[in-house]
Motif scaffolding. Structure first.
Motif, PDB file in Angstrom:
ATOM      1  N   GLY A  94       0.832  -1.204   0.000  1.00  0.00           N
ATOM      2  CA  GLY A  94       0.000   0.000   0.000  1.00  0.00           C
ATOM      3  C   GLY A  94       0.864   1.249   0.000  1.00  0.00           C
ATOM      4  N   MET A  95       1.940   1.251   0.804  1.00  0.00           N
ATOM      5  CA  MET A  95       2.796   2.432   0.848  1.00  0.00           C
ATOM      6  C   MET A  95       3.494   2.673  -0.488  1.00  0.00           C
ATOM      7  N   TYR A  99      -3.947   7.146   8.287  1.00  0.00           N
ATOM      8  CA  TYR A  99      -2.897   6.126   8.393  1.00  0.00           C
ATOM      9  C   TYR A  99      -1.543   6.810   8.592  1.00  0.00           C
ATOM     10  N   ASN A 146      -8.433   5.787   9.470  1.00  0.00           N
ATOM     11  CA  ASN A 146      -7.892   4.648  10.210  1.00  0.00           C
ATOM     12  C   ASN A 146      -6.949   5.217  11.260  1.00  0.00           C
ATOM     13  N   ASP A 150      -7.330   7.421  -0.101  1.00  0.00           N
ATOM     14  CA  ASP A 150      -6.918   6.096   0.380  1.00  0.00           C
ATOM     15  C   ASP A 150      -8.196   5.325   0.715  1.00  0.00           C
ATOM     16  N   SER A 180      -4.185  -0.166   0.096  1.00  0.00           N
ATOM     17  CA  SER A 180      -3.363  -1.288   0.515  1.00  0.00           C
ATOM     18  C   SER A 180      -4.173  -2.553   0.289  1.00  0.00           C
ATOM     19  N   THR A 211      -2.998  -5.351   0.930  1.00  0.00           N
ATOM     20  CA  THR A 211      -2.533  -6.226   2.004  1.00  0.00           C
ATOM     21  C   THR A 211      -3.699  -6.600   2.925  1.00  0.00           C
ATOM     22  N   LYS A 212      -4.702  -5.736   2.971  1.00  0.00           N
ATOM     23  CA  LYS A 212      -5.793  -5.861   3.939  1.00  0.00           C
ATOM     24  C   LYS A 212      -6.893  -6.748   3.351  1.00  0.00           C
ATOM     25  N   PHE A 269      -5.168  -5.498   9.333  1.00  0.00           N
ATOM     26  CA  PHE A 269      -6.583  -5.882   9.438  1.00  0.00           C
ATOM     27  C   PHE A 269      -7.066  -6.444   8.108  1.00  0.00           C
TER      28      PHE A 269
HETATM   29  C1  PLP Z   1      -2.152  -0.633   5.868  1.00  0.00           C
HETATM   30  C2  PLP Z   1      -2.526   0.662   5.285  1.00  0.00           C
HETATM   31  C3  PLP Z   1      -1.692   1.320   4.390  1.00  0.00           C
HETATM   32  C4  PLP Z   1      -0.314   0.796   4.032  1.00  0.00           C
HETATM   33  O1  PLP Z   1      -0.355  -0.417   3.374  1.00  0.00           O
HETATM   34  P1  PLP Z   1       0.875  -1.468   3.349  1.00  0.00           P
HETATM   35  O2  PLP Z   1       0.368  -2.526   2.437  1.00  0.00           O
HETATM   36  O3  PLP Z   1       1.112  -1.904   4.751  1.00  0.00           O
HETATM   37  O4  PLP Z   1       2.055  -0.736   2.786  1.00  0.00           O
HETATM   38  C5  PLP Z   1      -2.135   2.508   3.854  1.00  0.00           C
HETATM   39  N1  PLP Z   1      -3.323   3.043   4.185  1.00  0.00           N
HETATM   40  C6  PLP Z   1      -4.155   2.451   5.051  1.00  0.00           C
HETATM   41  C7  PLP Z   1      -5.464   3.062   5.376  1.00  0.00           C
HETATM   42  C8  PLP Z   1      -3.781   1.235   5.628  1.00  0.00           C
HETATM   43  O5  PLP Z   1      -4.592   0.664   6.511  1.00  0.00           O
END
Ligand code: PLP
Length: 365
Positions: free
Chosen positions: A73-74, A98, A142, A167, A189, A191-192, A320
């Motif tokens: 996400g970053m 964030y 967040n 975001d 992101s 990742t979530k 999360f």
């Molecule tokens: C986790 C998160 C990010 C960053 O994402 P990564 O995949 O950890 O780099 C950015 N914005 C929000 C709102 C997030 O929860």
């Protein structure tokens, strides 16, 4: 809005030739067979990869906009910012979103001559947007779960000559569509909840502005912030069940929020789907689901730690959006919240089983 998940599941299948694999192939190659002129062909693994490209096709379908993927996400947020700011630009960001986005702005963009201003989410539009080149928003925030009026901000920033970046990590394109509200660029992101199994880091940038996307793609190619093919493949697999996971998670979060609100051990509760939540009106207007994140504040830091660490259906972990419910005290990372404030990510456990575990741990405090 329909989820478009059915179409998404068949995007690849409907274009297959006889005998091709139904599941997405994972292509790890850095090199391509390239005798002679390489015109229009894949050239090198930092520039082209068929696994990412298919993932991007699926993401573009979900976002209804061209999409580029990144290794986190970053990395996606950095790409969107580096593609839009230059020395002397004025950047506005939330003071309570964030936190790593703020660190990027303070520790790196500031040093390059970008002037960074922070405002709280709930009063973000106060003072207007004149003079800001890029306005970065996050709604709901967040971890505070406060919301912004995205259509109003998007049009005010546009009228003032600026660009908006949203975001959209917490709600995913199935829960909220910032581009349809006039926002120029979505970052997330993956990742979530998009990946959803806590086994990968990825992110994406989506925009209907072709010039911006060209610049974001150039940034990816020259900075080298490219996703690994295996992560791209895993994210693609996760997206195939996003609709069912997200539906379960949001449905359970609503019921849990209502039960938390009634439980004597719980002080404050924040969930945009509760009619008396400060975010409810904006959430109703701007989102299709209220999300799977909620926050509760218990009697003390000790009680909060005991709850998180003893509940058999909560993983005490940061991040999360996974299939397993998880929780953490955000004050441990320096977020400006009560020491007993817990951010809780509702997973895919069957609701009553999950509530039984949570209620048992709350009652034992
Ligand atoms: C986790 C998160 C990010 C960053 O994402 P990564 O995949 O950890 O780099 C950015 N914005 C929000 C709102 C997030 O929860």
């Amino acid at each position: 809005m329909t989820s478009k998940n059915g179409e998404m599941l068949h995007l690849r299948g409907n274009a297959l030739k006889q005998g091709e694999p139904v599941a997405l192939p994972l292509v790890q190659s850095s090199m391509y067979h390239l005798p002679g002129a390489p015109d229009g062909l894949p050239t090198y693994g930092r520039v082209d990869n068929p696994t990412w490209q298919h993932l991007e096709h699926v993401l573009a379908h979900l976002e209804n906009a061209p999409c580029l993927t990144f290794p986190s996400g970053m990395a996606a947020i950095s790409a969107a910012l580096f593609a839009t700011v230059k020395a002397g630009s004025r950047l506005l960001i939330p003071s309570d979103g964030y936190y790593v986005t703020r660190v990027l702005a303070d520790r790196f963009l500031f040093n390059l001559g970008i002037l960074v201003t922070e405002r709280p989410t709930t009063t973000f539009a106060d003072g207007g947007f004149d003079g800001f080149d890029v306005v970065f928003v996050e709604s709901p925030s967040n971890p505070g779960m406060d919301m912004m009026d995205l259509p109003a901000i998007a049009s005010a920033v546009r009228a003032a000559g600026g660009i908006t970046i949203a975001d959209n990590t917490t709600l995913t394109p199935l829960g909220q569509r910032p581009l349809d509200m006039g926002i120029d660029i979505v970052v997330a992101s993956d990742t979530k909840a998009m990946g959803g199994h806590s086994d990968l880091l990825m992110g994406h940038v989506a925009s209907r502005n072709a010039q911006i996307m060209e610049r974001v793609e150039e940034w990816r190619k020259v900075s080298g912030a490219i996703p690994g093919p295996h992560e791209a493949w895993l994210l693609h697999r996760g997206l195939e069940t996003l609709d069912v996971r997200f539906d379960r998670m949001c449905g359970s979060a609503q019921v849990l929020a209502e039960r938390f609100a009634e439980h004597p051990a719980v002080g404050q509760i924040r969930y945009p789907g509760l009619p008396d939540d400060p975010s409810y009106t904006l959430a109703k207007a701007q989102t299709t689901r209220f999300g799977f994140l909620l926050s509760i504040t218990l009697g003390s830091e000790e009680k909060a730690e005991t709850f998180i660490n003893t509940c058999p259906m909560l993983r005490p972990a940061t991040s999360f959006g996974g299939v397993h419910s998880s929780a953490e005290r955000r004050a441990r990372w320096g977020d400006d919240v009560d020491p007993a404030f817990i951010r809780l990510s509702v997973g895919c456990e069957p609701l009553e089983e999950l509530w039984k575990a949570i209620e048992g741990s709350l009652n034992a405090l």
